[in-house]
Design a protein around this motif. Structure first.
Motif, PDB file in Angstrom:
ATOM      1  N   VAL A  98       0.846  -1.194   0.000  1.00 48.62           N
ATOM      2  CA  VAL A  98       0.000   0.000   0.000  1.00 48.62           C
ATOM      3  C   VAL A  98       0.884   1.248   0.000  1.00 48.62           C
ATOM      4  CG1 VAL A  98      -1.707   1.330   1.331  1.00 48.62           C
ATOM      5  CG2 VAL A  98      -1.887  -1.168   1.187  1.00 48.62           C
ATOM      6  N   THR A  99       0.491   2.245  -0.774  1.00 50.57           N
ATOM      7  CA  THR A  99       1.172   3.545  -0.793  1.00 50.57           C
ATOM      8  C   THR A  99       0.223   4.592  -0.248  1.00 50.57           C
ATOM      9  OG1 THR A  99       2.477   2.941  -2.729  1.00 50.57           O
ATOM     10  CG2 THR A  99       2.243   5.298  -2.276  1.00 50.57           C
ATOM     11  N   ILE A 100       0.698   5.391   0.701  1.00 51.06           N
ATOM     12  CA  ILE A 100      -0.072   6.534   1.192  1.00 51.06           C
ATOM     13  C   ILE A 100       0.724   7.788   0.848  1.00 51.06           C
ATOM     14  CG2 ILE A 100      -1.121   7.702   3.156  1.00 51.06           C
ATOM     15  CD1 ILE A 100      -1.239   4.977   4.589  1.00 51.06           C
ATOM     16  N   ASN A 101       0.200   8.587  -0.067  1.00 45.33           N
ATOM     17  CA  ASN A 101       0.837   9.843  -0.453  1.00 45.33           C
ATOM     18  C   ASN A 101       0.443  10.929   0.540  1.00 45.33           C
ATOM     19  OD1 ASN A 101       1.961   8.768  -2.898  1.00 45.33           O
ATOM     20  ND2 ASN A 101      -0.093   8.837  -3.756  1.00 45.33           N
ATOM     21  N   THR A 102       1.398  11.785   0.888  1.00 45.36           N
ATOM     22  CA  THR A 102       1.124  12.842   1.852  1.00 45.36           C
ATOM     23  C   THR A 102       1.946  14.083   1.534  1.00 45.36           C
ATOM     24  OG1 THR A 102       1.118  13.432   4.202  1.00 45.36           O
ATOM     25  CG2 THR A 102       2.863  11.953   3.464  1.00 45.36           C
ATOM     26  N   PRO A 103       1.386  15.265   1.784  1.00 44.68           N
ATOM     27  CA  PRO A 103       2.152  16.488   1.585  1.00 44.68           C
ATOM     28  C   PRO A 103       3.082  16.801   2.764  1.00 44.68           C
ATOM     29  CG  PRO A 103      -0.066  17.025   2.260  1.00 44.68           C
ATOM     30  CD  PRO A 103      -0.007  15.526   2.105  1.00 44.68           C
ATOM     31  N   SER A 104       2.879  16.134   3.884  1.00 47.56           N
ATOM     32  CA  SER A 104       3.685  16.441   5.064  1.00 47.56           C
ATOM     33  C   SER A 104       4.115  15.162   5.770  1.00 47.56           C
ATOM     34  CB  SER A 104       2.925  17.378   6.014  1.00 47.56           C
ATOM     35  OG  SER A 104       1.684  16.804   6.402  1.00 47.56           O
ATOM     36  N   SER A 105       3.318  14.715   6.721  1.00 45.55           N
ATOM     37  CA  SER A 105       3.649  13.507   7.469  1.00 45.55           C
ATOM     38  C   SER A 105       2.434  12.595   7.469  1.00 45.55           C
ATOM     39  CB  SER A 105       4.027  13.862   8.910  1.00 45.55           C
ATOM     40  OG  SER A 105       2.843  14.149   9.652  1.00 45.55           O
ATOM     41  N   LEU A 106       2.543  11.498   8.181  1.00 45.67           N
ATOM     42  CA  LEU A 106       1.415  10.581   8.342  1.00 45.67           C
ATOM     43  C   LEU A 106       0.999  10.505   9.809  1.00 45.67           C
ATOM     44  CD1 LEU A 106       2.487   7.721   5.888  1.00 45.67           C
ATOM     45  CD2 LEU A 106       0.680   9.429   5.557  1.00 45.67           C
ATOM     46  N   THR A 107       1.282  11.564  10.559  1.00 44.13           N
ATOM     47  CA  THR A 107       1.021  11.581  11.998  1.00 44.13           C
ATOM     48  C   THR A 107       0.027  12.683  12.348  1.00 44.13           C
ATOM     49  OG1 THR A 107       3.271  10.819  12.371  1.00 44.13           O
ATOM     50  CG2 THR A 107       2.129  11.723  14.271  1.00 44.13           C
ATOM     51  N   SER A 108      -0.938  12.346  13.207  1.00 43.24           N
ATOM     52  CA  SER A 108      -1.909  13.347  13.662  1.00 43.24           C
ATOM     53  C   SER A 108      -1.193  14.415  14.491  1.00 43.24           C
ATOM     54  CB  SER A 108      -3.023  12.691  14.480  1.00 43.24           C
ATOM     55  OG  SER A 108      -2.502  12.046  15.628  1.00 43.24           O
ATOM     56  N   ARG A 109      -1.715  15.636  14.430  1.00 42.63           N
ATOM     57  CA  ARG A 109      -1.036  16.770  15.059  1.00 42.63           C
ATOM     58  C   ARG A 109      -1.223  16.820  16.574  1.00 42.63           C
ATOM     59  NH1 ARG A 109      -2.429  21.677  16.646  1.00 42.63           N
ATOM     60  NH2 ARG A 109      -4.536  21.463  15.853  1.00 42.63           N
ATOM     61  N   ALA A 110      -2.449  16.602  17.060  1.00 40.50           N
ATOM     62  CA  ALA A 110      -2.722  16.822  18.480  1.00 40.50           C
ATOM     63  C   ALA A 110      -3.987  16.079  18.907  1.00 40.50           C
ATOM     64  CB  ALA A 110      -2.895  18.325  18.739  1.00 40.50           C
TER      65      ALA A 110
END
Length: 132
Positions: A98-110
């Protein structure tokens, strides 16, 4: 109504059940989002399509998008996950192939961040939401 087409403008209220034979189409269908609360690392299931998973884990956790060979989500499916009360950050994790494309990270902010992915093609997803 039997063996006839029915065109409706506006809304229809139904008390009881409706049985349909054949296709039902609509420009928009309003249905509540189902909430699937989880308390540990979680692998998305077909029932999570276009719904909301809430993860309430005391430490960092993962939300895994499985490969199409395991769970055949239709293209266009959205998977959403929310970082619950007293929860650690959620990392969106790609299953095998599986590929997950992201503009930043794959982690929730808060705490209370909602993040998700939308399937662009088989095994290709686009991340979205309140990512770090």
């Amino acid at each position: 109504i039997s063996n006839q087409a029915l065109d409706v403008t506006g809304s229809v209220a139904v008390s009881g059940s409706v049985t349909a034979v054949g296709a039902i189409s609509a420009a928009s269908v309003n249905a509540p989002v189902l909430i699937n609360p989880q308390t540990s690392n979680y692998i998305a299931a077909l029932v999570d399509a276009n719904q909301l998973v809430t993860l309430t884990v005391g430490s960092a956790c993962t939300f895994t998008v499985p490969p199409n060979s395991s769970v055949a989500f239709p293209v266009g499916t959205t998977l959403s996950v929310s970082q619950g009360n007293a929860s650690g950050q959620i990392t969106l994790t790609a299953g095998a192939g599986v590929t997950i494309n992201t503009p930043s990270s794959l982690t929730s902010r808060a705490q209370y961040s909602t993040v998700g992915v939308v399937q662009i093609s088989a095994n290709v997803w686009q991340a979205m939401g309140d990512l770090t």
